[in-house]
Design an enzyme around this catalytic site. Structure first.
Site, PDB file in Angstrom:
ATOM      1  N   HIS A 199       0.855  -1.190   0.000  1.00  0.00           N
ATOM      2  CA  HIS A 199       0.000   0.000   0.000  1.00  0.00           C
ATOM      3  C   HIS A 199       0.894   1.244   0.000  1.00  0.00           C
ATOM      4  CE1 HIS A 199      -2.808   3.094   1.265  1.00  0.00           C
ATOM      5  NE2 HIS A 199      -3.764   2.293   0.818  1.00  0.00           N
TER       6      HIS A 199
ATOM      7  N   GLU B  40      -3.793   2.512  -7.402  1.00  0.00           N
ATOM      8  CA  GLU B  40      -4.253   3.592  -6.535  1.00  0.00           C
ATOM      9  C   GLU B  40      -3.352   4.817  -6.710  1.00  0.00           C
ATOM     10  OE1 GLU B  40      -6.469   1.986  -2.842  1.00  0.00           O
ATOM     11  OE2 GLU B  40      -4.347   1.867  -2.428  1.00  0.00           O
TER      12      GLU B  40
HETATM   13  P1  PGA Z   1      -9.546   6.066   0.283  1.00  0.00           P
HETATM   14  O1  PGA Z   1      -8.350   5.037   0.511  1.00  0.00           O
HETATM   15  O2  PGA Z   1     -10.706   5.306  -0.308  1.00  0.00           O
HETATM   16  O3  PGA Z   1      -9.864   6.605   1.644  1.00  0.00           O
HETATM   17  O4  PGA Z   1      -9.042   7.110  -0.655  1.00  0.00           O
HETATM   18  C1  PGA Z   1      -8.055   4.052  -0.446  1.00  0.00           C
HETATM   19  C2  PGA Z   1      -6.894   3.202   0.008  1.00  0.00           C
HETATM   20  O5  PGA Z   1      -5.996   3.724   0.663  1.00  0.00           O
HETATM   21  O6  PGA Z   1      -6.852   2.002  -0.255  1.00  0.00           O
END
Ligand code: PGA
Length: 255
Positions: free
Chosen positions: A97, A169
């Site tokens: 992550h 992401e």
């Molecule tokens: P968020 O986080 O939906 O709060 O933007 C996504 C993540 O960190 O996986």
């Protein structure tokens, strides 16, 4: 045909007792109005895994962890191994992550070792990649993400596509309320799929690619309607049961 996956990421929020109450209520909601055709997972803090395991066992909701050690065992104070996670009933594990890459200096090499440890323990790694805002502004987002994918995945050998999940992401969209446009998210998830094909052939093409970064009930349907987006890794909105379910239902309507 890839089954959409809505994976919650609770980060460092809630206590274990709050989580067990939450999970029981979720299962009641699902019993009265099931979300068919969508896989669900919740990635919770380590302390929540053992108390949640008996509640979620044999349900439609997979129990997930947010990190794992790359080591099998040893003198690694504060670390938790893949075997320990598996033993308490964990089915999926987020690795790489961006918050771990940023806060703990995790490299692609380490993320790869963690993903391999998760797969060796017969769980599913959710491998995260994504560019920083400055990298996108400089037009380097594609190169950055391709390099992260190759560095974090090359050498893994999923025999089946359901043994691996990848989450794209963009870092600037995480927790900011600024979602990538559906078209930009689709372009990056399509690129991700190309790299998965390059690395794993046909198996790679069938791997689920999630979008993450400020997914909300209001933008989920448009994101999930994109050809290469197979669901979401959802942070803030997954802490609220109604919005988590609304996002899951948005995936169902596009399944
Ligand atoms: P968020 O986080 O939906 O709060 O933007 C996504 C993540 O960190 O996986």
């Amino acid at each position: 045909m890839r089954t959409p996956l809505i994976a919650g990421n609770w980060k460092m929020f809630t206590t274990a007792s709050e989580a067990t109450t939450w999970a029981r209520a979720l299962l009641e909601d699902l019993a009265s109005d099931p979300v068919r055709g969508v896989d669900l997972a919740l990635h919770v803090p380590f302390t929540h895994l053992a108390p949640l395991a008996p509640i979620l066992r044999d349900t439609a909701v997979a129990l997930g962890a947010q990190d794992v050690s790359a080591h099998a065992e040893g003198a690694h104070t504060g670390e938790v191994s893949a075997a320990m996670l598996k033993d308490v009933g964990t089915r999926t594990v987020v690795v790489g992550h961006s918050e771990r890459r940023a806060d703990h200096g995790e490299s692609d090499e380490l993320v790869l070792a963690k993903a391999a440890a998760v797969m060796a323990a017969d769980m599913v790694p959710v491998v995260c990649v994504g560019e920083l805002e400055a990298e996108r502004a400089a037009g380097r987002h594609e190169d950055v993400v391709v390099a992260q994918l190759r560095g974090s995945l090359a050498g893994l050998s999923p025999a089946r596509a359901d043994q691996l999940v990848v989450a794209y992401e963009p870092v600037w969209a995480i927790g900011t309320g600024r979602t990538a446009t559906a078209a930009d998210a689709q372009a990056m998830c399509a690129l991700t799929r190309q790299v998965l094909h390059e690395l794993f052939g046909e198996t790679g093409t069938a791997v689920r690619v999630l979008y993450g970064g400020s997914v909300k009930p209001g933008n989920a349907a448009e994101l999930f309607a994109q050809a290469d987006i197979d669901g979401g890794l959802v942070g803030g909105a997954s802490l609220d049961r109604d919005s988590y379910l609304a996002i899951a239902r948005a995936a169902r309507s596009n399944a």
